[in-house]
Design a protein around this motif. Structure first.
Motif, PDB file in Angstrom:
ATOM      1  N   LEU A 176       0.821  -1.211   0.000  1.00 23.06           N
ATOM      2  CA  LEU A 176       0.000   0.000   0.000  1.00 23.06           C
ATOM      3  C   LEU A 176       0.855   1.261   0.000  1.00 23.06           C
ATOM      4  O   LEU A 176       0.507   2.264  -0.647  1.00 23.06           O
ATOM      5  CB  LEU A 176      -0.940   0.001   1.216  1.00 23.06           C
ATOM      6  CG  LEU A 176      -2.109  -0.980   1.170  1.00 23.06           C
ATOM      7  CD1 LEU A 176      -2.888  -0.951   2.480  1.00 23.06           C
ATOM      8  CD2 LEU A 176      -3.039  -0.653   0.003  1.00 23.06           C
ATOM      9  N   ILE A 177       1.968   1.227   0.720  1.00 22.20           N
ATOM     10  CA  ILE A 177       2.843   2.400   0.762  1.00 22.20           C
ATOM     11  C   ILE A 177       3.490   2.623  -0.601  1.00 22.20           C
ATOM     12  O   ILE A 177       3.567   3.754  -1.096  1.00 22.20           O
ATOM     13  CB  ILE A 177       3.934   2.228   1.845  1.00 22.20           C
ATOM     14  CG1 ILE A 177       3.288   1.925   3.198  1.00 22.20           C
ATOM     15  CG2 ILE A 177       4.792   3.477   1.928  1.00 22.20           C
ATOM     16  CD1 ILE A 177       2.411   3.014   3.724  1.00 22.20           C
ATOM     17  N   TRP A 178       3.954   1.518  -1.207  1.00 24.38           N
ATOM     18  CA  TRP A 178       4.558   1.640  -2.539  1.00 24.38           C
ATOM     19  C   TRP A 178       3.531   2.106  -3.565  1.00 24.38           C
ATOM     20  O   TRP A 178       3.845   2.872  -4.476  1.00 24.38           O
ATOM     21  CB  TRP A 178       5.164   0.300  -2.968  1.00 24.38           C
ATOM     22  CG  TRP A 178       6.425  -0.053  -2.238  1.00 24.38           C
ATOM     23  CD1 TRP A 178       6.596  -1.017  -1.297  1.00 24.38           C
ATOM     24  CD2 TRP A 178       7.708   0.580  -2.393  1.00 24.38           C
ATOM     25  NE1 TRP A 178       7.900  -1.027  -0.848  1.00 24.38           N
ATOM     26  CE2 TRP A 178       8.604  -0.067  -1.506  1.00 24.38           C
ATOM     27  CE3 TRP A 178       8.189   1.621  -3.181  1.00 24.38           C
ATOM     28  CZ2 TRP A 178       9.942   0.295  -1.390  1.00 24.38           C
ATOM     29  CZ3 TRP A 178       9.526   1.996  -3.076  1.00 24.38           C
ATOM     30  CH2 TRP A 178      10.386   1.335  -2.190  1.00 24.38           C
ATOM     31  N   GLU A 179       2.274   1.677  -3.415  1.00 25.43           N
ATOM     32  CA  GLU A 179       1.216   2.120  -4.326  1.00 25.43           C
ATOM     33  C   GLU A 179       0.986   3.624  -4.197  1.00 25.43           C
ATOM     34  O   GLU A 179       0.745   4.325  -5.192  1.00 25.43           O
ATOM     35  CB  GLU A 179      -0.081   1.371  -4.032  1.00 25.43           C
ATOM     36  CG  GLU A 179      -0.075  -0.084  -4.484  1.00 25.43           C
ATOM     37  CD  GLU A 179      -1.328  -0.821  -4.071  1.00 25.43           C
ATOM     38  OE1 GLU A 179      -2.333  -0.137  -3.763  1.00 25.43           O
ATOM     39  OE2 GLU A 179      -1.316  -2.054  -4.045  1.00 25.43           O
ATOM     40  N   SER A 180       1.042   4.126  -2.946  1.00 23.27           N
ATOM     41  CA  SER A 180       0.881   5.561  -2.726  1.00 23.27           C
ATOM     42  C   SER A 180       1.993   6.337  -3.418  1.00 23.27           C
ATOM     43  O   SER A 180       1.741   7.361  -4.070  1.00 23.27           O
ATOM     44  CB  SER A 180       0.888   5.861  -1.221  1.00 23.27           C
ATOM     45  OG  SER A 180       0.846   7.249  -0.983  1.00 23.27           O
ATOM     46  N   LEU A 181       3.218   5.847  -3.292  1.00 26.86           N
ATOM     47  CA  LEU A 181       4.352   6.510  -3.937  1.00 26.86           C
ATOM     48  C   LEU A 181       4.245   6.427  -5.458  1.00 26.86           C
ATOM     49  O   LEU A 181       4.562   7.381  -6.177  1.00 26.86           O
ATOM     50  CB  LEU A 181       5.662   5.882  -3.451  1.00 26.86           C
ATOM     51  CG  LEU A 181       6.961   6.516  -3.963  1.00 26.86           C
ATOM     52  CD1 LEU A 181       6.976   8.009  -3.700  1.00 26.86           C
ATOM     53  CD2 LEU A 181       8.161   5.839  -3.313  1.00 26.86           C
ATOM     54  N   LEU A 182       3.759   5.297  -5.939  1.00 25.17           N
ATOM     55  CA  LEU A 182       3.568   5.126  -7.381  1.00 25.17           C
ATOM     56  C   LEU A 182       2.542   6.117  -7.916  1.00 25.17           C
ATOM     57  O   LEU A 182       2.701   6.686  -9.004  1.00 25.17           O
ATOM     58  CB  LEU A 182       3.132   3.687  -7.679  1.00 25.17           C
ATOM     59  CG  LEU A 182       2.934   3.302  -9.144  1.00 25.17           C
ATOM     60  CD1 LEU A 182       4.216   3.547  -9.937  1.00 25.17           C
ATOM     61  CD2 LEU A 182       2.508   1.845  -9.256  1.00 25.17           C
ATOM     62  N   SER A 183       1.489   6.357  -7.126  1.00 24.09           N
ATOM     63  CA  SER A 183       0.472   7.323  -7.519  1.00 24.09           C
ATOM     64  C   SER A 183       1.066   8.731  -7.604  1.00 24.09           C
ATOM     65  O   SER A 183       0.734   9.506  -8.516  1.00 24.09           O
ATOM     66  CB  SER A 183      -0.675   7.305  -6.508  1.00 24.09           C
ATOM     67  OG  SER A 183      -1.653   8.258  -6.837  1.00 24.09           O
ATOM     68  N   SER A 184       1.972   9.042  -6.670  1.00 29.81           N
ATOM     69  CA  SER A 184       2.639  10.349  -6.707  1.00 29.81           C
ATOM     70  C   SER A 184       3.526  10.475  -7.937  1.00 29.81           C
ATOM     71  O   SER A 184       3.618  11.555  -8.549  1.00 29.81           O
ATOM     72  CB  SER A 184       3.468  10.554  -5.432  1.00 29.81           C
ATOM     73  OG  SER A 184       2.643  10.574  -4.288  1.00 29.81           O
ATOM     74  N   CYS A 185       4.193   9.380  -8.297  1.00 31.77           N
ATOM     75  CA  CYS A 185       5.013   9.389  -9.518  1.00 31.77           C
ATOM     76  C   CYS A 185       4.148   9.688 -10.738  1.00 31.77           C
ATOM     77  O   CYS A 185       4.561  10.419 -11.657  1.00 31.77           O
ATOM     78  CB  CYS A 185       5.710   8.045  -9.699  1.00 31.77           C
ATOM     79  SG  CYS A 185       7.002   7.720  -8.481  1.00 31.77           S
ATOM     80  N   ARG A 186       2.943   9.131 -10.734  1.00 28.09           N
ATOM     81  CA  ARG A 186       2.010   9.378 -11.845  1.00 28.09           C
ATOM     82  C   ARG A 186       1.636  10.851 -11.903  1.00 28.09           C
ATOM     83  O   ARG A 186       1.651  11.478 -12.970  1.00 28.09           O
ATOM     84  CB  ARG A 186       0.757   8.530 -11.660  1.00 28.09           C
ATOM     85  CG  ARG A 186      -0.358   8.879 -12.630  1.00 28.09           C
ATOM     86  CD  ARG A 186      -1.673   8.257 -12.198  1.00 28.09           C
ATOM     87  NE  ARG A 186      -2.765   8.740 -13.009  1.00 28.09           N
ATOM     88  CZ  ARG A 186      -4.048   8.460 -12.781  1.00 28.09           C
ATOM     89  NH1 ARG A 186      -4.376   7.691 -11.761  1.00 28.09           N
ATOM     90  NH2 ARG A 186      -4.986   8.933 -13.561  1.00 28.09           N
ATOM     91  N   ASN A 187       1.315  11.420 -10.736  1.00 25.12           N
ATOM     92  CA  ASN A 187       0.895  12.822 -10.696  1.00 25.12           C
ATOM     93  C   ASN A 187       1.995  13.775 -11.149  1.00 25.12           C
ATOM     94  O   ASN A 187       1.714  14.851 -11.682  1.00 25.12           O
ATOM     95  CB  ASN A 187       0.441  13.189  -9.285  1.00 25.12           C
ATOM     96  CG  ASN A 187      -0.812  12.442  -8.870  1.00 25.12           C
ATOM     97  OD1 ASN A 187      -1.603  12.022  -9.712  1.00 25.12           O
ATOM     98  ND2 ASN A 187      -0.993  12.261  -7.568  1.00 25.12           N
TER      99      ASN A 187
END
Length: 536
Positions: free
Chosen positions: A446-457
């Motif tokens: 879940l933490i890595w997914e949050s960071l991945l979402s930030s990379c997308r943004n």
């Protein structure tokens, strides 16, 4: 003062003694007895010890009274043994029991109550050695088959995991009652041995309502809600404990709609709800946004003059917050005279989810300044979440730092998640990645997914690829890594890369779960799933 004159003062002093609920009042009663000579009489001093021992804050005072008595009787010994057995220091009951055994007064000796109380201490401490010694002493004193002692022995042996010994006593008892069976059944349920509990339950020749409630709670505590419901449906009678057990099970299992339906059945059965029922109802209402149901509970509380504090206040604040009525949540919070840390946390969380981050931080400052409440892990999750939503980078970093340095709270996954999201919002992706890598628990998708979402943004494809790879290493069948990376490529118009990712997902038979939500429409809770129909 003559004994006759002293006796004439008994009613008023005894009445005051038995209603005393503070050490100062007990001291007044004690002083009156000393002044009038009643302290030399066994009955009034026994009542004084009983009143003091019943108050956990006055237990040491009860002991000091006991030590002033020249010739305590068995009742006085038993009162102290029982009080210590039920206290946070049950081992002290052994000292009192030993004093009873060594008392040289021929009229003072352990009776069936003495053995019952000291065995409860053995059970609390899971002390099998002392339990066996007490058992042997009871047999030696001719009380080996006393009903109360045997029932407590069953419970004691079971608490010490000596189930065969407990069952042996049960089988050998010449006269057993339903309490005998429940003594073993309750331990099986408490320890989570639901199958053993069910076997014993089926074997019982007679069952009380308490027996049924034990079995029902056993299934609920193990998360076996279907089995719990089967027991609930065939119960010959139900009380509020029965209904609460089933309602609590559905609440914890996230089956909020079932909670509301079950409560309607409870009303039809004319069983009066208690605070436990109401808290669960409010939790279920909050879980599905059923504002009208939550308002009904609040009105019920007002109509019946129920004091709003503690868990009930927390549940009301949480319900109104999650149902979109933040002003009403604040009204409940402000009108609650007896708040606890959970109530403060619920209000801080409510303000956070409604975007009032500054107000949430001010409320935290008010909470700390009062000095009566120590913030806990939940408090800081709410605060960090508020900072993340509002983009308060400096404040969030300061709160995270103070949580560790000032309050000594070890960050959990939730705290790290809030910080990663906060740093990610400001494009501090490398700092967020460094924080994740420093986490004590590494396997945190879940933490890595949050960071991945930030990379997308922020359009950081290179870091996104690395993180997506990390996610796929953790769980090759998880769709989130593929979907997030696909969305990043799509946002940049790299459609060939999007098609390639989708092709890999189809090849590995990985699909994204549909999104869903629930909402209350005209008093009916309805569930919506993406791409499907409506389910009520």
């Amino acid at each position: 003062m003559s004994a006759t004159l002293a006796c004439s003062t008994w009613p008023s002093i005894l009445s005051f003694t038995e209603t005393a609920n503070s050490i100062s009042e007990l001291q007044q009663a004690h002083g009156n007895m000393l002044k009038t000579g009643l302290f030399q009489q066994p009955f009034p001093v026994s009542r004084l010890i009983t009143s003091a021992a019943a108050n956990s804050d006055a237990l040491s005072y009860a002991h000091s009274i006991f030590t002033q008595i020249h010739h305590p009787n068995t009742y006085m010994y038993n009162t102290m043994i029982r009080a210590y057995a039920n206290s946070f220091n049950p081992h002290l009951s052994f000292t009192m029991f030993l004093e009873l055994l060594l008392d040289d007064n021929d009229d003072v000796f352990p009776d069936n109550y003495s053995f019952t109380f000291i065995l409860k201490a053995c059970a609390s401490l899971s002390s099998i050695t002392q339990g066996q010694q007490i058992h042997a002493l009871a047999v030696k004193n001719g009380l080996g088959f006393d009903l109360y002692i045997c029932n407590t022995l069953i419970h004691t042996y079971a608490k010490c995991s000596r189930f065969e010994a407990a069952k042996s006593i049960l089988n050998r008892m010449p006269n057993k009652d339903v309490v005998s069976w429940n003594s073993l059944l309750s331990v099986f349920v408490e320890m989570g041995f639901v199958e053993l509990a069910r076997d014993l339950f089926d074997e019982m020749p007679f069952k009380s309502l308490e027996s049924w409630n034990f079995m029902l709670s056993g299934y609920v505590n193990c998360g076996q809600l279907d089995e719990a419901r089967k027991v609930f449906d065939i119960m010959p009678e139900r009380d509020v404990v029965s209904w609460n057990a089933m309602i609590t099970g559905y609440t914890k299992g996230g089956k909020h709609s079932e909670v509301l339906v079950l409560f309607e059945d409870m009303q039809r059965a004319e069983v009066k709800p208690d605070n436990c029922t109401l808290v669960n109802l409010l939790s279920a209402s909050a879980g599905i946004g059923a504002l009208s149901q939550g308002q009904w509970v609040h009105n019920y509380i007002h109509r019946n003059g129920i004091e709003v504090n503690g868990f009930l206040a927390t549940a009301l604040v949480d319900m109104y917050s999650k149902c979109g009525c933040i002003e009403k949540a604040l009204e409940v919070f402000d009108n609650t005279s007896k708040k606890d840390v959970s109530t403060w946390n619920a209000m801080i969380t409510g303000l956070s989810i409604h975007g009032f981050a500054k107000h949430a931080l001010q409320l935290f400052s008010d909470m700390v300044s009062l000095g009566s409440f120590e913030p806990n892990e939940v408090t800081f999750v709410s605060l960090l979440s508020a900072c993340s939503r509002a983009g308060l980078l400096i404040e969030g970093c300061e709160i995270f730092k103070s949580m560790v340095s000032v309050y000594g709270i070890k960050p959990s996954i939730e705290h790290y998640g809030c910080m990663v999201d906060l740093l990610g919002r400001f494009g501090l992706l490398e700092e967020a990645k460094e924080l994740v890598e420093k986490m004590p628990v590494k396997e945190t998708p879940l933490i890595w997914e949050s960071l991945l979402s930030s990379c997308r943004n922020h359009g950081n494809i290179e870091l996104a690829r690395k993180i997506a790879g990390r996610l796929l290493d953790l769980d090759p069948q998880d769709s989130s890594g593929y979907v997030q990376l696909s969305n990043i490529h799509a946002s940049m118009g790299r459609w060939s890369d999007v098609l390639e990712i989708r092709r890999k997902m189809r090849a590995k038979q990985i699909s994204k779960d549909p999104g869903g939500s629930m909402i209350e429409i005209d008093g009916i809770v309805r569930e919506f799933l993406a791409g499907e129909g409506i389910f009520s």
